[in-house]
Design a protein around this motif. Structure first.
Motif, PDB file in Angstrom:
ATOM      1  N   GLY A 231      13.730  17.882  63.099  1.00  0.00           N
ATOM      2  CA  GLY A 231      12.561  18.613  62.635  1.00  0.00           C
ATOM      3  C   GLY A 231      11.303  17.803  62.830  1.00  0.00           C
ATOM      4  N   GLN A 232      10.231  18.186  62.152  1.00  0.00           N
ATOM      5  CA  GLN A 232       8.972  17.481  62.304  1.00  0.00           C
ATOM      6  C   GLN A 232       8.258  17.343  60.971  1.00  0.00           C
ATOM      7  OE1 GLN A 232       6.707  19.814  65.145  1.00  0.00           O
ATOM      8  NE2 GLN A 232       5.734  20.986  63.512  1.00  0.00           N
ATOM      9  N   ALA A 233       7.302  16.390  60.955  1.00  0.00           N
ATOM     10  CA  ALA A 233       6.570  16.094  59.727  1.00  0.00           C
ATOM     11  C   ALA A 233       5.114  15.818  60.053  1.00  0.00           C
ATOM     12  CB  ALA A 233       7.189  14.898  59.007  1.00  0.00           C
ATOM     13  N   SER A 234       4.251  16.063  59.069  1.00  0.00           N
ATOM     14  CA  SER A 234       2.836  15.733  59.157  1.00  0.00           C
ATOM     15  C   SER A 234       2.415  15.122  57.834  1.00  0.00           C
ATOM     16  CB  SER A 234       1.994  16.982  59.447  1.00  0.00           C
ATOM     17  OG  SER A 234       2.348  17.556  60.692  1.00  0.00           O
ATOM     18  N   GLY A 235       1.337  14.358  57.861  1.00  0.00           N
ATOM     19  CA  GLY A 235       0.908  13.731  56.622  1.00  0.00           C
ATOM     20  C   GLY A 235      -0.485  13.140  56.706  1.00  0.00           C
ATOM     21  N   GLY A 259      12.947  20.886  58.805  1.00  0.00           N
ATOM     22  CA  GLY A 259      13.971  20.571  59.789  1.00  0.00           C
ATOM     23  C   GLY A 259      15.355  20.688  59.206  1.00  0.00           C
ATOM     24  N   GLU A 260      16.230  19.787  59.609  1.00  0.00           N
ATOM     25  CA  GLU A 260      17.606  19.768  59.126  1.00  0.00           C
ATOM     26  C   GLU A 260      17.948  18.369  58.626  1.00  0.00           C
ATOM     27  OE1 GLU A 260      19.689  22.318  58.913  1.00  0.00           O
ATOM     28  OE2 GLU A 260      18.278  23.759  59.791  1.00  0.00           O
ATOM     29  N   ARG A 261      18.737  18.320  57.566  1.00  0.00           N
ATOM     30  CA  ARG A 261      19.249  17.067  56.996  1.00  0.00           C
ATOM     31  C   ARG A 261      18.112  16.103  56.636  1.00  0.00           C
ATOM     32  NH1 ARG A 261      24.733  16.762  57.524  1.00  0.00           N
ATOM     33  NH2 ARG A 261      24.625  14.573  56.938  1.00  0.00           N
ATOM     34  N   LEU A 262      17.064  16.635  56.017  1.00  0.00           N
ATOM     35  CA  LEU A 262      15.955  15.779  55.612  1.00  0.00           C
ATOM     36  C   LEU A 262      16.363  14.799  54.519  1.00  0.00           C
ATOM     37  CD1 LEU A 262      12.965  18.303  55.561  1.00  0.00           C
ATOM     38  CD2 LEU A 262      13.859  16.941  57.455  1.00  0.00           C
ATOM     39  N   GLY A 263      17.433  15.082  53.838  1.00  0.00           N
ATOM     40  CA  GLY A 263      17.927  14.156  52.819  1.00  0.00           C
ATOM     41  C   GLY A 263      18.469  12.870  53.390  1.00  0.00           C
ATOM     42  N   GLY A 284      31.110  22.655  38.615  1.00  0.00           N
ATOM     43  CA  GLY A 284      32.389  22.931  39.253  1.00  0.00           C
ATOM     44  C   GLY A 284      32.230  23.653  40.581  1.00  0.00           C
ATOM     45  N   LEU A 285      31.126  23.410  41.275  1.00  0.00           N
ATOM     46  CA  LEU A 285      30.801  24.118  42.520  1.00  0.00           C
ATOM     47  C   LEU A 285      30.747  23.098  43.652  1.00  0.00           C
ATOM     48  CD1 LEU A 285      30.197  27.038  43.333  1.00  0.00           C
ATOM     49  CD2 LEU A 285      27.762  26.514  43.098  1.00  0.00           C
ATOM     50  N   GLU A 286      31.840  22.992  44.402  1.00  0.00           N
ATOM     51  CA  GLU A 286      31.987  21.956  45.414  1.00  0.00           C
ATOM     52  C   GLU A 286      30.948  22.062  46.524  1.00  0.00           C
ATOM     53  OE1 GLU A 286      33.433  18.504  46.938  1.00  0.00           O
ATOM     54  OE2 GLU A 286      33.881  19.458  45.010  1.00  0.00           O
ATOM     55  N   MET A 287      30.487  23.265  46.835  1.00  0.00           N
ATOM     56  CA  MET A 287      29.552  23.403  47.962  1.00  0.00           C
ATOM     57  C   MET A 287      28.240  22.657  47.715  1.00  0.00           C
ATOM     58  SD  MET A 287      28.186  27.319  47.647  1.00  0.00           S
ATOM     59  CE  MET A 287      27.151  27.881  46.299  1.00  0.00           C
ATOM     60  N   LEU A 288      27.918  22.356  46.449  1.00  0.00           N
ATOM     61  CA  LEU A 288      26.687  21.618  46.170  1.00  0.00           C
ATOM     62  C   LEU A 288      26.735  20.198  46.722  1.00  0.00           C
ATOM     63  CD1 LEU A 288      25.847  22.747  42.529  1.00  0.00           C
ATOM     64  CD2 LEU A 288      24.616  23.323  44.620  1.00  0.00           C
ATOM     65  N   ARG A 289      27.931  19.634  46.839  1.00  0.00           N
ATOM     66  CA  ARG A 289      28.043  18.284  47.394  1.00  0.00           C
ATOM     67  C   ARG A 289      27.599  18.248  48.856  1.00  0.00           C
ATOM     68  NH1 ARG A 289      30.782  15.096  43.804  1.00  0.00           N
ATOM     69  NH2 ARG A 289      32.149  16.187  42.317  1.00  0.00           N
ATOM     70  N   ARG A 290      27.661  19.400  49.511  1.00  0.00           N
ATOM     71  CA  ARG A 290      27.291  19.449  50.929  1.00  0.00           C
ATOM     72  C   ARG A 290      25.905  20.062  51.126  1.00  0.00           C
ATOM     73  NH1 ARG A 290      32.469  21.332  50.471  1.00  0.00           N
ATOM     74  NH2 ARG A 290      31.813  23.508  50.762  1.00  0.00           N
ATOM     75  N   ALA A 291      25.112  20.091  50.073  1.00  0.00           N
ATOM     76  CA  ALA A 291      23.770  20.669  50.172  1.00  0.00           C
ATOM     77  C   ALA A 291      22.914  19.891  51.164  1.00  0.00           C
ATOM     78  CB  ALA A 291      23.103  20.684  48.796  1.00  0.00           C
ATOM     79  N   GLN A 292      22.111  20.619  51.918  1.00  0.00           N
ATOM     80  CA  GLN A 292      21.237  20.012  52.914  1.00  0.00           C
ATOM     81  C   GLN A 292      19.790  20.393  52.641  1.00  0.00           C
ATOM     82  OE1 GLN A 292      22.133  17.840  55.147  1.00  0.00           O
ATOM     83  NE2 GLN A 292      24.305  17.977  54.603  1.00  0.00           N
ATOM     84  N   ILE A 293      18.890  19.412  52.740  1.00  0.00           N
ATOM     85  CA  ILE A 293      17.457  19.642  52.564  1.00  0.00           C
ATOM     86  C   ILE A 293      16.860  20.049  53.914  1.00  0.00           C
ATOM     87  CG2 ILE A 293      15.256  18.629  51.905  1.00  0.00           C
ATOM     88  CD1 ILE A 293      17.206  19.013  49.614  1.00  0.00           C
ATOM     89  N   GLY A 316      16.386  23.934  50.548  1.00  0.00           N
ATOM     90  CA  GLY A 316      17.505  23.771  51.459  1.00  0.00           C
ATOM     91  C   GLY A 316      18.603  24.778  51.213  1.00  0.00           C
ATOM     92  N   ARG A 317      19.825  24.384  51.596  1.00  0.00           N
ATOM     93  CA  ARG A 317      20.979  25.273  51.486  1.00  0.00           C
ATOM     94  C   ARG A 317      22.169  24.520  50.924  1.00  0.00           C
ATOM     95  NH1 ARG A 317      19.362  25.709  56.713  1.00  0.00           N
ATOM     96  NH2 ARG A 317      21.224  24.563  57.357  1.00  0.00           N
ATOM     97  N   ALA A 318      22.956  25.240  50.118  1.00  0.00           N
ATOM     98  CA  ALA A 318      24.267  24.758  49.677  1.00  0.00           C
ATOM     99  C   ALA A 318      25.269  25.782  50.190  1.00  0.00           C
ATOM    100  CB  ALA A 318      24.327  24.631  48.162  1.00  0.00           C
ATOM    101  N   GLY A 319      25.925  25.459  51.293  1.00  0.00           N
ATOM    102  CA  GLY A 319      26.709  26.474  51.978  1.00  0.00           C
ATOM    103  C   GLY A 319      25.760  27.479  52.600  1.00  0.00           C
ATOM    104  N   ILE A 320      25.913  28.766  52.226  1.00  0.00           N
ATOM    105  CA  ILE A 320      24.988  29.785  52.721  1.00  0.00           C
ATOM    106  C   ILE A 320      23.952  30.163  51.669  1.00  0.00           C
ATOM    107  CG2 ILE A 320      26.693  30.724  54.324  1.00  0.00           C
ATOM    108  CD1 ILE A 320      27.132  33.026  52.336  1.00  0.00           C
ATOM    109  N   GLU A 321      24.022  29.511  50.514  1.00  0.00           N
ATOM    110  CA  GLU A 321      23.125  29.850  49.413  1.00  0.00           C
ATOM    111  C   GLU A 321      21.890  28.945  49.411  1.00  0.00           C
ATOM    112  OE1 GLU A 321      23.400  32.444  47.363  1.00  0.00           O
ATOM    113  OE2 GLU A 321      25.100  32.967  48.657  1.00  0.00           O
ATOM    114  N   PRO A 322      20.704  29.521  49.151  1.00  0.00           N
ATOM    115  CA  PRO A 322      19.489  28.695  49.067  1.00  0.00           C
ATOM    116  C   PRO A 322      19.471  27.865  47.796  1.00  0.00           C
ATOM    117  CG  PRO A 322      18.987  30.952  48.488  1.00  0.00           C
ATOM    118  CD  PRO A 322      20.416  30.949  48.948  1.00  0.00           C
ATOM    119  N   VAL A 323      18.833  26.708  47.869  1.00  0.00           N
ATOM    120  CA  VAL A 323      18.662  25.847  46.706  1.00  0.00           C
ATOM    121  C   VAL A 323      17.281  25.207  46.809  1.00  0.00           C
ATOM    122  CG1 VAL A 323      19.726  23.858  47.831  1.00  0.00           C
ATOM    123  CG2 VAL A 323      19.627  23.948  45.336  1.00  0.00           C
TER     124      VAL A 323
END
Length: 420
Positions: A231-235, A259-263, A284-293, A316-323
């Motif tokens: 992705g890209q950034a400005s500042g 972008g992707e995987r900003l974390g 108890g929601l495992e998909m949160l461990r794979r959340a991506q910014i 970002g996303r946790a699986g297909i869900e927005p977070v």
């Protein structure tokens, strides 16, 4: 040795700024000999030092060495100099220089002392043109006017390409301007002012960055090459203060990125992994461990040795869900953390999570409290350090649900209203 036709020094050894030098020189009188001079004696010198050689050709006056030609050469530096070099203390020199300088070698040249330069870790061959007037023993008080250009250089390990800028100095105030440069395919402009006057010693840095490509940045810094962010950034930033007193540092700025995987950004990676890890365990929601910014924005200020923000947002996303993650607080120059963080989970995530699914799907949905649950279920305090973050939830899951669950009469009315 001295003779009728010359004065010659062969292979003399001496030290300058702690470095050994070897000197060979010859002074030749003008036609007519040493007495009754009508023209100037000619001087040739060859000075060797551990990193290279300085060769000069010129003439002598009572006060100066007039350089017709001087050449400084090292492994990578080729610099031509002309002008006048003062022979007596308190008298200014006036020099013009042009050529190619390897910035790393400035740290070790015996002819100039630049004690603060090594901390910048400057690297790269740079074309320079410069004029200097002043005492070489006190170059910070000299007047300097220069231009520089580099295809590639680095500052503290950060690579810059196609750099064009100017360097000016007068009255112990230096201004370094970068008119244009590329940083990871983005455009960088900025200015650094260093005020070395005894009464006001300080610095001011301003910079703007647009279109930085995160994947290119990760590949250009060796320590980041295992990162997979894109992705890209400005500042924009403005910083000021006194070098030796961090308590005086002040600043403000903003950063936007998408972008992707900003974390995967270094230093923040462990914070984000821990945040979504504790949320996954809490719900108890495992998909949160794979959340991506995938989006980030922040406005920040620097004061009292801490960067603070009231407006930090991560999406970002946790699986297909927005977070989304909203935060306010501060991080110190000592890397200590003090934040209040409010993750905002999607309605579907709440309905899927074992700890909230039953109540969320019946009571809270009917009572219109799902939006509040989305904000409170993950609200917590982040303390500790960037290397060892500590997460403390403001409310237990039971306390959150107890606060939000309506009384029986309210629930019946909400269910009735929903059925009409």
């Amino acid at each position: 040795t001295r003779s009728r036709d010359r004065i010659e020094i062969s292979d003399a050894t001496l030290q300058l700024n702690g470095q050994p030098l070897s000197l060979s020189a010859m002074i030749t009188p003008p036609p007519g000999g040493w007495a009754g001079l009508r023209s100037l004696p000619r001087v040739e010198a060859d000075i060797g030092f551990p990193q290279g050689r300085l060769q000069l050709l010129g003439s002598l006056t009572p006060d100066d060495i007039v350089l017709t030609e001087a050449r400084l050469t090292t492994d990578a530096t080729r610099l031509n100099v002309e002008g006048t070099l003062a022979r007596t203390a308190g008298r200014p020199s006036a020099l013009k220089a042009s050529g190619v300088v390897e910035l790393k070698e400035l740290e070790t040249l015996p002819f100039v002392s630049l004690p603060g330069l090594s901390s910048w870790k400057l690297r790269g061959e740079t074309e320079v043109e410069a004029q200097l007037r002043g005492e070489l023993s006190d170059w910070a008080s000299a007047t300097l006017d220069g231009r520089f250009r580099a295809r590639a250089l680095s500052v503290r390990g950060v690579p810059l390409d196609q750099v064009v800028g100017t360097l000016e100095q007068s009255d112990r105030v230096m201004r370094l301007r970068v008119a244009s440069a590329q940083l990871a395919e983005g455009r960088l402009t900025g200015e650094l002012t260093i005020d070395d006057r005894p009464a006001t010693q300080g610095w001011l840095l301003q910079a703007d960055l647009a279109g930085l490509q995160l994947a290119a940045l990760a590949q250009s810094i060796p320590a980041w090459r295992t990162r997979s962010m894109t992705g890209q950034a400005s500042g924009h930033l403005v910083l000021s203060g006194q070098w030796k007193d961090r308590a005086t540092w002040r600043g403000e700025g903003w950063v936007n990125a998408a972008g992707e995987r900003l974390g995967d950004v270094p230093l923040l990676e462990k914070v984000f992994q821990g945040l979504f890890g504790v949320l996954a365990e809490r719900m108890g929601l495992e998909m949160l461990r794979r959340a991506q910014i995938t989006e980030a924005s922040v406005q920040w200020r620097l004061a009292e040795e801490r960067f603070s923000t009231e407006e930090l947002r991560l999406g970002g996303r946790a699986g297909i869900e927005p977070v989304a993650v909203y935060a306010k607080g501060s991080v110190g120059l000592d890397q200590t953390l003090d934040f209040v963080i409010e993750p905002e989970l999607s309605e579907m995530a709440l309905l899927q999570a074992p700890t909230t699914s039953t109540l969320a799907g019946t009571v809270l949905k009917a009572a219109g409290q799902l939006d509040r649950l989305r904000r409170l279920i993950g609200r917590h305090h982040l303390t500790g350090t960037l290397k060892q973050p500590v997460y403390r939830f403001e409310f237990s899951t039971q306390e959150v649900l107890r606060q939000l669950a309506p009384g029986p009469s309210t629930l019946l009315q909400n269910l009735f209203d929903a059925a009409r």
